[in-house]
Design an enzyme around this catalytic site. Structure first.
Site, mmCIF file in Angstrom:
data_model
loop_
_atom_site.group_PDB
_atom_site.id
_atom_site.type_symbol
_atom_site.label_atom_id
_atom_site.label_comp_id
_atom_site.label_asym_id
_atom_site.label_seq_id
_atom_site.Cartn_x
_atom_site.Cartn_y
_atom_site.Cartn_z
ATOM 1 C CD GLU A 100 0.152 -1.298 3.099
ATOM 2 O OE1 GLU A 100 0.373 -1.384 4.322
ATOM 3 O OE2 GLU A 100 0.291 -2.256 2.305
ATOM 4 N NE ARG A 101 5.601 0.686 4.136
ATOM 5 C CZ ARG A 101 6.647 0.243 4.808
ATOM 6 N NH1 ARG A 101 7.855 0.301 4.259
ATOM 7 N NH2 ARG A 101 6.507 -0.249 6.017
ATOM 8 C CB CYS A 114 15.416 -9.106 -0.341
ATOM 9 S SG CYS A 114 15.208 -9.745 -2.015
#
Length: 497
Positions: free
Chosen positions: A175-176, A280
């Site tokens: 949602e960012r 990551c």
């Protein structure tokens, strides 16, 4: 201020309930709002996927692939527009955003080979007049939950392959930074994907739990932090779902005394500070074999870290933009404070950076620690920011033991000219993705991506051949057509050739 919407059954829809703010990290300003899906909205997406599945699973793989070919072309035509949206909401530079999209397109290209990758196996005359074959069949409705740091690439790891295998897919992006993800899904519809085959629903933990608990959802793919990966894996598998949940990382780069140090430094700069370390696969630990290597490495790194070009991500020619949120910036600053308090030597401090004209942005400069030890929090935990830690060891064996003892096993690399050392490292290191003089050993689309230990929950890695296995079930079929004139007596012993 615009409202970003869900995409369900080919239509843009909205929730009348909760919403969240979407920021431009370069300015610190709210630029959009995004609805947080209710359980009713999630069920609406599931119902549309379930309704679309029978026709889509019976669509020939070649026709599914044709949609992917058109999709690839549309992605390439809209590269600048997609990159702009990524940069505006994530903060990464335009060049980095374009690179992310290109790596995602590679997975669309792999999905275009559906007629080949979905071919079964056939054996004639496994017994008298008996033939056998295997078939790869779709699971049905599957879902993916993706992180903020790669809003284009990671969803493209998942749904192109799932869809081309005959499944219907529900995507819950971060949602960012949801705008680029939504646009890309709309481009897939423009490429000819039938309504309901792909839905995009925005949300938070409530949406995730709804997908976990829905009996119609047969499989879940996830990329994010280890605590959430473990939660999704535990909760979904006990409900009988297939799960691939990719978690956190602490990626080490080993520098041997014979390494090409200049090239290693260039590689480390990009791997540690590219995208503000919000990857990551970012290298966050440089393990130097010998004090001489460590001293030389730091002497070369310091001026380059201080010279990093940092600014609003939408400005061309930068090395770094801001972090994704103010909370992310403050969390990384807290790690730096903790490292100092624990006794590590802070060689370069990136805190307190202010960008003229963007003073309210979520900026942090590159930081460098020396003499970091394994018991320190900055060594043990994933910082997810522009912080590189230097650890000093006496031998390759000690470096490998350090890496093998860590709870994460996502990615690692070694810089050396010694083939024997590289071979030993590749064979014995307990990490899922390994580079030799390659700082970010992200597999190409026709291999598969995934770590070991607490970096992956589940048996199958993302995309590539493992992705095909994850999104399909193998069915083995054995058939016999006896000759008309023959008659055989009943056989009560277990059949054999």
């Amino acid at each position: 201020m615009s409202l970003i919407q869900h995409l369900i059954n080919g239509e843009l829809v909205n929730d009348s309930g909760r919403s969240a703010d979407v920021y431009n990290p370069s300015t610190g300003q709210v630029i959009h709002q995004v609805p947080l899906a209710s359980r009713e909205t999630i069920q609406q997406a599931i119902d549309s996927a379930k309704a679309a599945f029978p026709a889509w699973r019976n669509t020939p793989p070649a026709k599914r692939a044709q949609v992917m070919f058109r999709f690839k072309q549309l992605l390439e035509q809209n590269e600048a527009r997609i990159s702009q949206l990524i940069s505006e909401e994530h903060g990464k530079t335009l060049e980095d955003a374009a690179g992310e999209l290109k790596r995602g397109i590679e997975n669309v290209e792999y999905a275009c080979s559906a007629p080949e990758i979905l071919k079964g196996e056939y054996s004639r005359n496994v017994g008298p007049n008996i033939d056998a074959w295997s078939d790869f069949q779709p699971l049905g409705v599957v879902a993916g939950i993706t992180p903020f740091n790669f809003p284009a690439m990671v969803p493209l790891w998942m749904y192109p392959l799932a869809i081309v295998c005959g499944n219907c897919f529900i995507l819950k992006p971060s949602e960012r930074d949801p705008s680029s993800t939504l646009l890309i899904a709309q481009l897939l519809q423009e490429a000819g994907l039938p309504k309901g085959v792909l839905s995009v629903v925005h949300g938070d933990k409530g949406a995730v739990d709804a997908l976990i608990e829905a009996p119609e959802v047969k499989a879940l793919s996830f990329v994010g932090s280890t605590p959430i990966a473990e939660y999704i894996y535990s909760e979904a598998t006990k409900r009988g779902k297939r799960v691939q949940a990719l978690g956190g990382a602490k990626n080490h780069a080993v520098l041997m005394p014979d390494a090409d140090l200049d090239n290693a430094v260039s590689a480390l700069m990009g791997a540690a500070y590219g995208s503000c370390g919000e990857r990551c696969m970012a290298i966050s630990v440089a393990v130097c074999v010998g004090d001489q290597v460590a001293d030389a490495l730091i002497a070369k790194l310091v001026p380059q870290i201080k010279a990093l070009k940092i600014g609003a991500g939408t400005t061309c020619g930068l090395d770094m933009g801001p972090l994704v949120t103010g909370q992310a910036r403050d969390k990384v600053s807290g790690y730096i404070e903790d490292g100092v308090a624990s006794g590590a030597e802070l060689v370069v401090d990136g805190r307190g950076l202010s960008i003229t004209g963007n003073e309210d942005g979520f900026f942090l400069g590159g930081s460098l620690f020396d003499r970091v030890t394994p018991e320190m929090r900055i060594y043990k935990e994933e910082i997810f920011g522009p912080v590189l830690c230097v650890v000093r060891v006496s031998s390759l064996e000690a470096a490998m033991q350090l890496i093998n003892d860590h709870e994460y096993g996502n990615g690692t690399c070694i810089f050396t000219r010694d083939g024997e050392a590289a071979r030993l490292f590749c064979d014995e290191i307990e990490v899922g993705m390994v580079g030799v003089n390659v700082p970010l050993p992200v597999p190409v689309a026709y291999h598969s991506f995934g770590g070991w230990k607490r970096s992956l929950f589940g048996d199958l890695h993302a995309y590539g051949p493992d992705g095909v296995r994850f999104y399909t079930r193998r069915k083995a079929i054995t058939q016999r057509w006896p000759q008309r004139a023959s008659h055989e007596a009943s056989q009560f012993a277990f059949p054999s050739l």
